[in-house]
Design an enzyme around this catalytic site. Structure first.
Site, PDB file in Angstrom:
ATOM      1  CG  ASP A 176      -2.037   1.007   1.159  1.00 28.73           C
ATOM      2  OD1 ASP A 176      -3.015   0.821   0.429  1.00 28.73           O
ATOM      3  OD2 ASP A 176      -1.891   2.030   1.856  1.00 28.73           O
ATOM      4  CE1 TYR A 301      -5.273   7.220   0.372  1.00 29.03           C
ATOM      5  CE2 TYR A 301      -4.158   7.139   2.498  1.00 29.03           C
ATOM      6  CZ  TYR A 301      -4.799   6.501   1.458  1.00 29.03           C
ATOM      7  OH  TYR A 301      -4.963   5.130   1.498  1.00 29.03           O
ATOM      8  CG  HIS A 351      -4.930  -3.830   0.065  1.00 31.39           C
ATOM      9  ND1 HIS A 351      -4.654  -3.139  -1.100  1.00 31.39           N
ATOM     10  CD2 HIS A 351      -4.435  -3.072   1.080  1.00 31.39           C
ATOM     11  CE1 HIS A 351      -4.027  -2.013  -0.795  1.00 31.39           C
ATOM     12  NE2 HIS A 351      -3.886  -1.945   0.504  1.00 31.39           N
TER      13      HIS A 351
END
Length: 389
Positions: A176, A301, A351
């Site tokens: 990730d 982010y 994931h």
């Protein structure tokens, strides 16, 4: 970067007042009416969340979880004035030549270092010295003073491995957000990185996406369709992170809902219990709650606009495609990785590969590093942290 303060032992010890406050807040939880839809069809399933919050208040034992986590050797180091938390699992047995392979594992969002421990334990048993840092602004690691970019974190990880722990060379793995850091370590420090392993293979930047093949085009279209109604969380975290963080820092149920939805959906299962126990979910949620780091975890982010295109990665690379990205074309990855030595598709999981399928990932990593003929990088005396006794 330089090491400001050398590594020192660290133990998790949440004040009892924090546990009392949490139980009080949980007892006053107010739930919304469920949007008419199938379970989980409009986000978190409210009945499931309500049951989990009841267990958090009445059945979950943070002190037991804390004690289990404290069985893992953990340390704090200060690099350029920023405190970084990490776990360090020494090789249980060296290779036949007496060497070990140092490796650093980088988690992502909404992970913590906890989700990397199943893989870390297997690698430690296989002769790796495993370092698992908490990303800056996550858990017990302080936020960075500069924007959260892959290159900014990579220089800290390189400093941790070389200057703080004394490893001349090391291997790397990430998922990730940590996958970008993983790739950046390989790109920026090729002389130090023995090999890079990925389950979240690199997507090339725009300038390397010309003349796509039909297979690449089909894969991109499939991913775009998959994420069409599942990416709003990223838009919020990358544009208004502080607004969102207020509610999630003040409401344990709100925080749990935000994280729980992703644990379930990204695990690729209809039943989150396929891969997570209630206590495992609550331990990571509690870590975010007690450290009040959900807002700073959004930095990856929000600061994404500061990222520069990923350079070519020229170190030896091994890839096991996580099941959530099945069908990833090898030649799409070769637009970033110039020296792929190992390629495999994981047959199950999702994931969170290090958490969901650690045995499969460890087996592939073992095969990859064995194919490189790698022993361990020699380590200097400075790699010895203080005793945890």
């Amino acid at each position: 970067m330089d090491v400001t303060t050398p590594p020192e032992p660290f133990r998790i010890a949440i004040p009892e007042t924090e546990l009392v406050d949490l139980r009080s807040r949980l007892s006053r939880t107010k739930y919304p009416r469920q949007t008419p839809s199938e379970p989980w069809g409009a986000g978190v399933d409210i009945p499931y969340l309500s049951g989990l919050m009841t267990w958090w208040r009445e059945g979950y034992d943070w002190r037991a979880a804390e004690a289990r986590l404290n069985e893992v050797p953990q340390f704090m180091v200060e690099i350029d004035g920023e405190r970084i938390h990490y776990a360090h699992l020494r090789a249980e047995r060296p290779a036949t030549d007496g060497s070990v392979v140092p490796i650093i594992l980088s988690h992502g969002w909404p992970y913590s270092f906890i989700e990397m421990l199943p893989l870390a334990r297997l690698l430690s048993a296989d002769g790796f010295d495993v370092v698992v840092p908490s990303l800056p602004g996550y858990g017990f690691s302080e936020p960075m003073h500069e924007p959260f970019t892959s290159s900014a974190v990579a220089v800290r990880w390189h400093t941790l491995m070389t200057k703080a722990l004394g490893y001349d060379r090391y291997a790397t793995y990430g998922e990730d957000v940590g996958a970008w850091i993983n790739d950046r370590l390989g790109a920026d420090y090729p002389d130090a990185v023995l090999g890079l392993f990925a389950t979240h293979a690199a997507f090339p930047p725009d300038e390397r996406r010309e003349n796509l093949t039909e297979e690449e085009t089909a894969f991109i279209a499939w991913l775009d369709a998959k994420w069409k109604r599942a990416s709003s969380y990223g838009a919020q975290q990358s544009t208004r992170p502080d607004t969102l963080a207020v509610g999630l820092t003040d409401s344990p149920a709100g925080l749990a809902a935000w994280l729980l939805e992703k644990f379930r959906e990204w695990s690729g299962t209809d039943d989150v219990a396929d891969y997570w126990t209630r206590d495992e979910l609550l331990t990571t949620i509690s870590l975010y709650w007690f450290t009040q780091t959900i807002g700073t975890s959004f930095r990856a982010y929000f600061d994404g606009r500061e990222e520069t295109p990923m350079p070519l990665v020229r170190v030896p690379v091994g890839v096991s495609i996580q099941y959530g990205e099945r069908g990833f074309p090898r030649h799409y990855a070769e637009r970033t990785y110039t020296d792929i030595r190992f390629w495999n598709d994981l047959p199950t999981g999702g994931h969170f590969a290090a958490k969901q399928t650690p045995e499969l990932v460890a087996a592939d990593m073992r095969a990859f590093f064995s194919s490189l003929g790698l022993g361990a990088a020699p380590a200097t005396e400075s790699r010895q942290e203080p005793s945890t006794d």
